[in-house]
Motif scaffolding. Sequence first.
Motif, PDB file in Angstrom:
ATOM      1  N   TYR A  16       0.846  -1.198   0.000  1.00  7.16           N
ATOM      2  CA  TYR A  16       0.000   0.000   0.000  1.00  7.16           C
ATOM      3  C   TYR A  16       0.885   1.253   0.000  1.00  7.16           C
ATOM      4  N   SER A  20       0.567   4.235  -2.420  1.00  5.93           N
ATOM      5  CA  SER A  20       0.082   5.514  -1.897  1.00  5.93           C
ATOM      6  C   SER A  20       1.111   6.626  -2.028  1.00  5.93           C
ATOM      7  N   TYR A 222      -7.525  -0.599  -4.253  1.00  2.00           N
ATOM      8  CA  TYR A 222      -6.300   0.074  -3.794  1.00  2.00           C
ATOM      9  C   TYR A 222      -6.462   1.595  -3.843  1.00  2.00           C
ATOM     10  N   ARG A 225      -8.214   2.545  -0.707  1.00  2.00           N
ATOM     11  CA  ARG A 225      -7.314   2.490   0.449  1.00  2.00           C
ATOM     12  C   ARG A 225      -6.294   3.620   0.401  1.00  2.00           C
ATOM     13  N   ALA A 226      -5.897   3.996  -0.823  1.00  2.78           N
ATOM     14  CA  ALA A 226      -4.947   5.105  -0.936  1.00  2.78           C
ATOM     15  C   ALA A 226      -5.557   6.391  -0.392  1.00  2.78           C
ATOM     16  N   SER A 245       0.018   3.607   5.707  1.00  3.94           N
ATOM     17  CA  SER A 245      -0.094   2.376   4.903  1.00  3.94           C
ATOM     18  C   SER A 245       0.133   1.147   5.764  1.00  3.94           C
TER      19      SER A 245
END
Lengths: 296, 380
Positions: A16, A20, A222, A225-226, A245
């Motif tokens: 992540y 990110s 993703y 989540r970023a 992350s």
Amino acid sequence: MLAQQILNGLVSGSVYALFSLGFTLIFGVQKLLNFAHGATFMAGAFIAYYCTINGLPFFMAIGFSMLATGLIAILIDLIAFRTLRKRGNAEFPALVSSIGVDLILVSIAQQVSNTQVLNFPFGTFPIQFYNILGLRISLLQIVILVVVAVLVAALIFYLKKTTFGRQVRAVATNERAAALLGVNAQSVYLQTFFIAGALAGLAGVLIGLLFNSIQFLMGEPYMLRAFVVVVIGGLGSVQGAIVASLLLGVAQSLTVAYLPSGLTDAIIFGLLFLVLLVRPNGLFGDINAVAGGTRQ
Amino acid sequence: MKIRTQILAATSGAAVMLGGVAQAEDYKAVILQSLTGGAAFIGKNVADGATLAAEQLNEEGFFGEGNKLVFSVEDDATDRTQTLSLITRLAADPDVLMIMGPTSGSVALAGANVANEREFPVMTTTNSMEVLENGPWSFIMTQPASVTMPFIADYTSETLGVETCAVIGVKDNEAYVALQRMYEDLITEAGVDIVSNDGVALADSDFSALATKVASANQDCVFVGTPAAQGANIILQLKQAGLDPSTAILGHNAFASPTFIEKGGAAVEGVYLIGAWVPGGGDDAFSQEFATSFEEKMGFPADEWNAMGYSGMQVVAHAIRDAAEADNATREGVRDALGAQEDVPVVVGTHSYSFDEERVPYFGMKVLQVTDGEFAVAPE
């Protein structure tokens, strides 16, 4: 099981972080949310996959994929962002524009893959497991942790200790003042997009390899989540993105392990709101912090 | 909005070009499936199978000399708005006799609703009984969970004799959720204790935490109710997390795909599943011919959804032909003929497709096991 789940979470969280970092870097420098970042991540996995099955050695395929996704990210900047940036007040139009690029890339990937889930051929990376202090860890997980740590350290060094890094921070702080001092802002934008794209591409390859799955929609979770990562970490904060992350990866593992897994997203976004209530600017909060600089 | 349209013509019309022959009839139908969006992994495959069937039926003159099925393929994009717009537009074209689709979920329900309002026959891909409850113009192509899941639930509790089971399912697709719930109810009634129940999203690929959790627990079986590629990936990660090799792993008919074995490799050896489609066609000649022709055309082997699309088009074609033979090739005639279909030769299940008086489809299932890298009928 707790220690094993924390290890799982750290591995997921480290990927992540790769994803990110590029997202937060672009936001930090340009104040733009690049919704096409998930598609760039997906493209990285696709390119490495097709290189591998066409006979390119895997490590060369990774390098080629990073180069290609870096160039894709530059193209995204040139096509979707540059014109809007010149007009000023580009945040909202750029957001829509990046969604458009994302849809185009996802549609291409869907056509190319015929909507099938792809995976790297068995044996692309040695499958070896080690038992260390009661923890089961694979060679691939170890390699991922090391590679991510090295890349993150290199990126921080690059941003903090090199001329380019100073230029990035100068542009992030005040583009006009930086230009008066002779910094070529367009060049900085292109370089940050290239770095962000290459990191996203590598993250895509690692995720595709680690979880044995490459598909055209793989970037979407993703991206969500970023967002959580950059908000929890502090908008534009590189260090914040890394810490957030890892926290997100571990939190996700633990919620799956100890709570009904259907609640995972609800709990993660609940944590997001909690952090925002306590620290509205994120854990590494400085509302003006942008890639190490302070926007004027 | 993205729409891909293919108009394909039959090749057997030479005779009708000559004078003195009865006028050829074109029967118009639309394959409306999720070619893009979340349900594309079903809809695209169904459309590919249905397209092949329609092409072959036209080539062999199924509708009578000179007659043909004129069909187009449209994309519902797994989107209700697009689906409603398309069905409304198609319903306004009096030449279109029926729609094969939409694919699944709320999209199919919304489509069924508007189709009943417009008195326009639709055969949705979903197995949701709610589609049937919408009215007499909406049909389902796949067998509801109440028909399919007893095959694998009985195998779990009676043949394998397991006492405890962990369940992993998809949480964001109603068809998969329905299958999983039915399985849970059936094995619970049979006395099996469900020790854990976890949901994953269709786009997920990181199952490391879930795999560690399940592998660390004690259970006699793990039921994985996901699409084939995702299921193979979950099982691979379960094995990598150290799942006891003696634990029985089971899944439903979505696993009956070459993709499952291709993606899972040695990890899926021994997995039990139910299949309407036996990859390669099993011992049925019609199914074998389909498997061969599909792979020749598409370049990859047919899976469960391809076979369902192929079979669904056989049923649609029989209904249209029956309506035409009754001199009633209208929407109402096709609807009535569709609901009356019995023992249509298909490539799935027991190779015979029928609707009962409640319009519920039945074509049977088999319990299969992955053996030496291939699907084989599971031992009784």
